[in-house]
Design an enzyme around this catalytic site. Structure first.
Site, PDB file in Angstrom:
ATOM      1  N   LEU A  36       0.775  -1.158  -0.021  1.00 39.27           N
ATOM      2  CA  LEU A  36      -0.118   0.044   0.035  1.00 39.27           C
ATOM      3  C   LEU A  36       0.870   1.174   0.000  1.00 39.27           C
ATOM      4  CD1 LEU A  36      -2.851  -0.870   2.455  1.00 39.27           C
ATOM      5  CD2 LEU A  36      -2.898  -1.045  -0.225  1.00 39.27           C
ATOM      6  N   THR A  38       1.907   2.955  -2.789  1.00 37.56           N
ATOM      7  CA  THR A  38       1.189   3.738  -3.576  1.00 37.56           C
ATOM      8  C   THR A  38      -0.316   3.355  -3.860  1.00 37.56           C
ATOM      9  OG1 THR A  38       1.951   3.010  -5.649  1.00 37.56           O
ATOM     10  CG2 THR A  38       3.345   4.911  -4.848  1.00 37.56           C
ATOM     11  N   ILE A  55       7.011  -6.731  -0.839  1.00 38.43           N
ATOM     12  CA  ILE A  55       7.785  -7.849  -1.661  1.00 38.43           C
ATOM     13  C   ILE A  55       9.331  -8.226  -1.286  1.00 38.43           C
ATOM     14  CG2 ILE A  55       6.431  -7.904  -3.850  1.00 38.43           C
ATOM     15  CD1 ILE A  55       8.450  -6.194  -5.044  1.00 38.43           C
ATOM     16  N   GLN A  78       8.255   0.117  -7.439  1.00 33.02           N
ATOM     17  CA  GLN A  78       8.384   1.595  -7.502  1.00 33.02           C
ATOM     18  C   GLN A  78       8.351   1.944  -8.710  1.00 33.02           C
ATOM     19  OE1 GLN A  78       9.072   4.844  -7.900  1.00 33.02           O
ATOM     20  NE2 GLN A  78      11.139   3.745  -8.716  1.00 33.02           N
ATOM     21  N   TYR A 144      15.109   3.470 -13.055  1.00 29.85           N
ATOM     22  CA  TYR A 144      14.034   2.594 -13.234  1.00 29.85           C
ATOM     23  C   TYR A 144      13.890   1.831 -14.378  1.00 29.85           C
ATOM     24  CZ  TYR A 144       8.965   1.800 -14.574  1.00 29.85           C
ATOM     25  OH  TYR A 144       7.898   1.399 -14.787  1.00 29.85           O
ATOM     26  N   LYS A 148      14.179  -2.607 -14.304  1.00 32.09           N
ATOM     27  CA  LYS A 148      13.272  -3.586 -15.179  1.00 32.09           C
ATOM     28  C   LYS A 148      14.202  -4.361 -16.133  1.00 32.09           C
ATOM     29  CE  LYS A 148       9.176  -1.966 -14.254  1.00 32.09           C
ATOM     30  NZ  LYS A 148       8.152  -2.747 -13.235  1.00 32.09           N
ATOM     31  N   VAL A 187       0.390  11.183 -17.053  1.00 32.17           N
ATOM     32  CA  VAL A 187       0.005  12.581 -17.558  1.00 32.17           C
ATOM     33  C   VAL A 187      -1.539  12.607 -17.668  1.00 32.17           C
ATOM     34  CG1 VAL A 187       0.223  11.936 -19.938  1.00 32.17           C
ATOM     35  CG2 VAL A 187       0.699  14.234 -19.084  1.00 32.17           C
ATOM     36  N   GLU A 271      13.795  11.079 -18.654  1.00 34.74           N
ATOM     37  CA  GLU A 271      12.818  10.525 -19.604  1.00 34.74           C
ATOM     38  C   GLU A 271      13.104  10.815 -21.025  1.00 34.74           C
ATOM     39  OE1 GLU A 271       9.027  13.322 -18.431  1.00 34.74           O
ATOM     40  OE2 GLU A 271       8.949  11.750 -16.593  1.00 34.74           O
TER      41      GLU A 271
HETATM   42  P1  NAD Z   1       0.920   1.577  -9.132  1.00 28.07           P
HETATM   43  O1  NAD Z   1       2.025   2.652  -8.215  1.00 28.07           O
HETATM   44  O2  NAD Z   1      -0.295   1.973  -9.054  1.00 28.07           O
HETATM   45  O3  NAD Z   1       1.360   0.313  -8.724  1.00 28.07           O
HETATM   46  C1  NAD Z   1       2.177  -0.246  -7.973  1.00 28.07           C
HETATM   47  C2  NAD Z   1       1.641  -1.113  -6.657  1.00 28.07           C
HETATM   48  O4  NAD Z   1       2.746  -1.727  -6.120  1.00 28.07           O
HETATM   49  C3  NAD Z   1       1.156  -0.380  -5.567  1.00 28.07           C
HETATM   50  O5  NAD Z   1      -0.272  -0.697  -5.261  1.00 28.07           O
HETATM   51  C4  NAD Z   1       1.965  -0.238  -4.671  1.00 28.07           C
HETATM   52  O6  NAD Z   1       1.671  -0.125  -3.429  1.00 28.07           O
HETATM   53  C5  NAD Z   1       2.695  -1.554  -4.679  1.00 28.07           C
HETATM   54  N1  NAD Z   1       3.967  -1.547  -4.079  1.00 28.07           N
HETATM   55  C6  NAD Z   1       5.185  -0.852  -4.090  1.00 28.07           C
HETATM   56  N2  NAD Z   1       6.116  -1.208  -3.663  1.00 28.07           N
HETATM   57  C7  NAD Z   1       5.835  -2.258  -3.273  1.00 28.07           C
HETATM   58  C8  NAD Z   1       6.318  -3.233  -2.299  1.00 28.07           C
HETATM   59  N3  NAD Z   1       7.884  -3.095  -1.950  1.00 28.07           N
HETATM   60  N4  NAD Z   1       5.939  -4.434  -1.764  1.00 28.07           N
HETATM   61  C9  NAD Z   1       4.408  -4.508  -2.125  1.00 28.07           C
HETATM   62  N5  NAD Z   1       3.909  -3.739  -2.841  1.00 28.07           N
HETATM   63  C10 NAD Z   1       4.517  -2.655  -3.083  1.00 28.07           C
HETATM   64  O7  NAD Z   1       1.729   1.710 -10.398  1.00 28.07           O
HETATM   65  P2  NAD Z   1       1.009   0.967 -11.975  1.00 28.07           P
HETATM   66  O8  NAD Z   1       0.939   2.009 -12.684  1.00 28.07           O
HETATM   67  O9  NAD Z   1      -0.286   0.237 -11.678  1.00 28.07           O
HETATM   68  O10 NAD Z   1       2.322  -0.144 -12.321  1.00 28.07           O
HETATM   69  C11 NAD Z   1       2.020  -1.410 -12.208  1.00 28.07           C
HETATM   70  C12 NAD Z   1       3.357  -2.108 -12.674  1.00 28.07           C
HETATM   71  O11 NAD Z   1       3.595  -1.880 -14.082  1.00 28.07           O
HETATM   72  C13 NAD Z   1       4.685  -1.536 -12.086  1.00 28.07           C
HETATM   73  O12 NAD Z   1       5.433  -2.801 -12.029  1.00 28.07           O
HETATM   74  C14 NAD Z   1       5.053  -0.640 -13.290  1.00 28.07           C
HETATM   75  O13 NAD Z   1       6.525  -0.310 -13.022  1.00 28.07           O
HETATM   76  C15 NAD Z   1       4.487  -1.323 -14.519  1.00 28.07           C
HETATM   77  N6  NAD Z   1       4.481  -0.215 -15.638  1.00 28.07           N
HETATM   78  C16 NAD Z   1       3.640   0.589 -15.466  1.00 28.07           C
HETATM   79  C17 NAD Z   1       3.355   1.435 -16.567  1.00 28.07           C
HETATM   80  C18 NAD Z   1       2.406   2.596 -16.573  1.00 28.07           C
HETATM   81  O14 NAD Z   1       2.069   3.415 -17.717  1.00 28.07           O
HETATM   82  N7  NAD Z   1       1.320   2.643 -15.534  1.00 28.07           N
HETATM   83  C19 NAD Z   1       4.149   1.534 -17.732  1.00 28.07           C
HETATM   84  C20 NAD Z   1       5.099   0.390 -17.865  1.00 28.07           C
HETATM   85  C21 NAD Z   1       5.092  -0.468 -16.622  1.00 28.07           C
END
Ligand code: NAD
Length: 312
Positions: A36, A38, A55, A78, A144, A148, A187, A271
């Site tokens: 939780l 984020t 995790i 993250q 970041y 990955k 965004v 970026e």
């Molecule tokens: P988000 O931040 O909404 O979701 C990440 C979740 O992981 C959150 O609920 C957070 O509480 C949880 N979390 C963070 N650190 C943690 C930890 N140490 N232990 C347990 N839980 C933890 O982000 P999102 O946009 O839903 O992204 C989800 C995944 O997809 C991520 O791996 C992100 O890198 C990847 N991703 C997202 C996008 C995008 O455009 N949103 C693009 C490429 C990749």
């Protein structure tokens, strides 16, 4: 082993919570692991089992042994480029060491497949050609993206050395309901909330930077395909279209009826300028293609934010 238990890490987050809803709908037993940081508890489907666990915590091993998931979709991370630039150690602790902890737990618990949420926007760096395919060199511009790439490499190693199958999904820029409008990424959510509240959205740089905007339901759909029978491979999950931030601004302005203009500010570190993803491998290997058009997705997103969301 429970036949169809799926464990979703990050299942309280933006993409993960939509995935959980969909898996529950499909009749799966779903277990969510999220600290939780984020994510939000109220976004977790009440029919899923929820564990507020980090995790990186060794407790994850016992949890997987007890729950015995057949499949794991790994979304906890993250997930901010900017945070990773400010604090690379924190980024690596969560994204690399946390993922490794999860992989070890999966190996010990006999998980059949891991799906990993990677980032097509962050791992290729500034593309040498567009659309960027999966063979493009991996040259991330921020910690970041490095984290990955590191996890992708571990996944390939775990396949080869320990027989743990995995599918890597390299998402474009995912947007939609529940995305955090108070964060530094996302965004569409940030502009939408600002416009609805009559605030002037800030555009970093010229606004001519382009991203591959993917509606969240399409990202969820890719996970379902990946869990249920894709070849072990890394797949770009995007629309194959580059759309500028200025264009997103203009489209949202039209949908919302916002009257103002953007406020331009200096570009942010780490970026890439322009990226969009070749999705032909996903069409072939996953049987997946995006279904939701940009305007349709933006309208759905605005609809969600119009009905009000709780403050952070
Ligand atoms: P988000 O931040 O909404 O979701 C990440 C979740 O992981 C959150 O609920 C957070 O509480 C949880 N979390 C963070 N650190 C943690 C930890 N140490 N232990 C347990 N839980 C933890 O982000 P999102 O946009 O839903 O992204 C989800 C995944 O997809 C991520 O791996 C992100 O890198 C990847 N991703 C997202 C996008 C995008 O455009 N949103 C693009 C490429 C990749």
């Amino acid at each position: 082993m429970a036949e169809d238990t799926v464990l979703v890490t990050g299942g309280a987050g933006f993409i993960g919570s939509h995935l959980v809803d969909r898996l529950v709908q499909e009749g799966h037993r779903v277990v969510v692991v999220d600290n939780l940081s984020t994510g939000r508890r109220e976004h977790v489907n009440p029919r899923a089992a929820f564990y507020q666990v980090d995790i990186t915590d060794p407790e994850l091993h016992g949890l997987l042994r007890r729950e015995r998931p057949r499949w794991v979709s790994h979304h906890a991370a993250q997930s901010s480029v900017l945070v990773s630039v400010r604090d690379p150690l924190y980024d690596a602790r969560v994204n690399i060491l946390g993922s490794l902890n999860l992989l070890e737990a999966c190996r010990a618990a006999g998980v059949e497949k891991v799906v990993f949420a990677s980032s097509g926007g962050a791992i290729y760096g500034e593309p040498r050609y567009l659309p960027c395919d999966e063979a493009h060199p991996l040259q991330p511009l921020a910690p970041y993206g490095v984290s990955k790439v590191a996890v992708e490499k571990y996944l390939v190693l775990y396949q080869r050395s320990f027989g743990l199958p995995s599918v890597i999904l390299r998402y474009g820029n995912v947007y939609g309901p529940r995305q955090d409008p108070y964060g530094e990424a996302g965004v569409v959510a940030i502009f939408t909330l600002a416009m609805l509240e009559g605030r002037r959205p800030v555009v970093f740089g010229s606004g001519e930077q382009e991203r591959d905007f993917l509606y969240v339901d399409d990202a969820v759909e890719a996970n379902l395909h990946a869990l249920k029978g894709a070849k072990e491979e890394a797949y770009n999950i995007g629309t194959q279209q580059g759309v500028s931030v200025n264009r997103i601004f203009a489209l949202l302005k039209g949908i919302i009826g916002y009257e103002g203009g953007p406020q331009y500010s200096s570009p942010r570190p780490g970026e890439v300028f322009k990226v969009h993803l070749d999705n032909s491998l996903a069409a072939k290997g996953l049987g997946w293609s995006p279904r939701v058009g940009l305007e349709e997705g933006l309208v759905k997103t605005v609809e969600y934010f119009r009905h009000g969301i709780a403050s952070p």
